[in-house]
Design an enzyme around this catalytic site. Structure first.
Site, PDB file in Angstrom:
ATOM      1  N   HIS A 164      13.591   6.168   3.486  1.00 26.20           N
ATOM      2  CA  HIS A 164      13.768   4.711   3.490  1.00 26.20           C
ATOM      3  C   HIS A 164      14.462   4.284   2.197  1.00 26.20           C
ATOM      4  CE1 HIS A 164      11.049   3.851   6.928  1.00 26.20           C
ATOM      5  NE2 HIS A 164      10.470   4.971   6.539  1.00 26.20           N
ATOM      6  N   TYR A 177       8.015  13.734  11.959  1.00 24.39           N
ATOM      7  CA  TYR A 177       6.642  13.456  12.397  1.00 24.39           C
ATOM      8  C   TYR A 177       6.634  12.719  13.727  1.00 24.39           C
ATOM      9  CZ  TYR A 177       7.776   8.937  10.221  1.00 24.39           C
ATOM     10  OH  TYR A 177       8.376   7.760   9.863  1.00 24.39           O
TER      11      TYR A 177
END
Lengths: 191, 259
Positions: free
Chosen positions: B177, B162
């Site tokens: 993450h 993104y």
């Protein structure tokens, strides 16, 4: 010689940490209705004095007897009923965090007792690695004066950044990641 | 409060407090981590301390950490593809690996948390407004506890890439993450797992903030053909290394100090 390898590098939590990290009851280091529990509240500020809304605070501390519910507490630590010692709060609420806990007891250290304290991790978008600070308590004047960590910080206004202030429902402890219009930069530790 | 003579000698990697407590020490990190001030990642500018960090000796608070049992996670928390009625869009992947410390010891029974964008590179978050569709069947978060051998395993979907406005035409390489506790406060780690041969590493300041090229490569998962599931999911293996315990004993010079 056992093989050693290098650690995995840290990266930022990014702006969307709220997806993965907050959990129900996260802000409670003790049961919500634990007797003598209080709130520690504060705001995280950046270098322009702007509240940081995409940060996360984690706290870790001893129980009121000064013990840790962990196998490496060599005293054969007791578990204080309903006490976890760990709390986590994000700062979506205008840069404010809040953790509800019990007051830690005195913790032994290599060169003598440590004043009651709470270790704090600060994570945020814009921080590639967490920073660590400590919360001390304003009423512990004597213990704070002889605490090996606190007393090693010679500048009075720097030391003051580590001491909470009394509030109606507990304590206030603001965190300034960088010094700025709202005050002096919080002392952070290399751990 | 001096140590009493009947205590046995401190094992390697430990230190002793005046009242006989034996506390393990943890190595400090070498060149693994990025600096807090990295101008290429613009948001660091107002969010890095300008004062030097104060060295904190490792004491009881730093060598302990919350201990989570299996009760901290529910059965499907490690399968991000089964948290809704329907299946999320995207390529199903298995991400697994071992959590070790830098001394090579597995880190068992520790909480691992992940969060990520959906297949279109969009986070299910009010702050993510880039016009890629949300997926009603994908929340993008998972949790698990490492097993007795330090191993973890997630089923999820390949996260999309993104744009993020840090610099002209800035795109985040695909990543997941990760957050890990380890067994000590000093081991706490939040990081990101990347995918092999991502074409966007060159322009990503978070990737480039890590000074050592070999350290950067430690963030890249290995494509794991052996553990793909036929007609079901691709697989990636990613081992995570937390700080290890000290290899050499502390000098006991503090031990004789009177408290």
């Amino acid at each position: 010689m056992s093989a050693t390898s290098q650690t995995t590098p840290s990266q930022t939590v990014g702006p969307y940490l709220h997806i993965g990290l907050p959990w129900d009851g996260g802000p409670y280091a003790a049961d919500a209705d634990a007797p003598n529990a209080f709130w520690i509240r504060g705001t995280v500020y950046d270098g322009e004095g702007t509240p940081v809304r995409d940060a996360l605070i984690e706290t870790w501390q001893a129980d009121p007897d000064g013990r840790f519910n962990h196998p490496d507490d060599p005293r054969g630590a007791m578990t204080y009923p309903g006490f976890r010692g760990f709390a986590r709060s994000d700062t979506r609420d205008g840069g404010a965090y809040a953790v509800r806990t019990l007051k830690p007891g005195v913790v032994p250290g290599p060169a003598g007792p440590q004043a009651p304290h709470i270790d704090v991790s600060v994570f945020a978008r814009g921080m590639l690695h967490r920073v660590v600070t400590r919360i001390y308590f304003p009423e512990e004047v004597e213990a704070n004066a002889s605490d090996p960590v606190l007393s090693a910080i010679t500048e009075e206004d720097a030391r003051a950044t580590l001491v909470a202030t009394k509030a109606d429902d507990g304590y206030t402890f603001d965190i300034r990641i960088q010094g700025g219009p709202t005050g002096r930069e919080t002392v952070f530790f290399d751990i | 409060m001096a140590a009493t003579p009947e205590h046995p000698p401190s094992p390697a990697g430990t230190t002793r407090t005046p009242n006989g407590l034996v506390v393990p020490g943890y190595q400090r990190d070498g060149r693994s981590h990025p600096p807090l001030d990295y101008p290429g990642y613009r948001s660091t500018s107002l969010r890095h301390p300008k004062q030097p960090l104060v060295l904190l000796p490792h004491m009881l608070t730093e060598v302990t950490n919350p201990v989570y049992g299996e009760s901290a996670v529910r059965e499907l928390d490690n399968d991000l593809t089964r948290q809704h009625e329907g299946e999320p869009l995207g390529q199903r992947i298995i991400v697994h690996g071992q959590v070790r410390d830098s001394g090579g010891s597995p880190v068992p029974h520790t909480l691992v948390e992940i969060w990520q964008a959906n297949a279109g590179g969009r986070y299910r978050h009010v702050g993510d407004q880039w016009p890629s569709p949300l997926d009603p069947n994908f929340s993008g978060s998972g949790r698990t506890i490492t097993d007795a051998d330090g191993r973890y395993r997630f089923t999820t979907i390949q996260p999309g890439i993104y744009p993020w406005k840090n610099h002209a035409n800035a795109w985040r390489p695909a990543h997941i993450h990760f957050s890990l506790f380890g067994q000590a406060f000093t081991q706490r780690l939040v990081t990101q797992m990347y995918f092999p041969q991502d074409p966007l590493f060159f322009q990503d300041p978070m990737w480039n903030s890590i000074p050592d090229a070999a350290a950067r490569e430690r963030l890249v998962a290995r494509f794991d053909y052996e553990n793909t599931e036929e007609e079901w999911a691709l697989a990636y293996e990613w081992d995570i290394v937390l700080r290890g315990r000290e290899q050499t004993p502390f000098e006991d010079e503090d031990e004789d100090d009177e408290a």
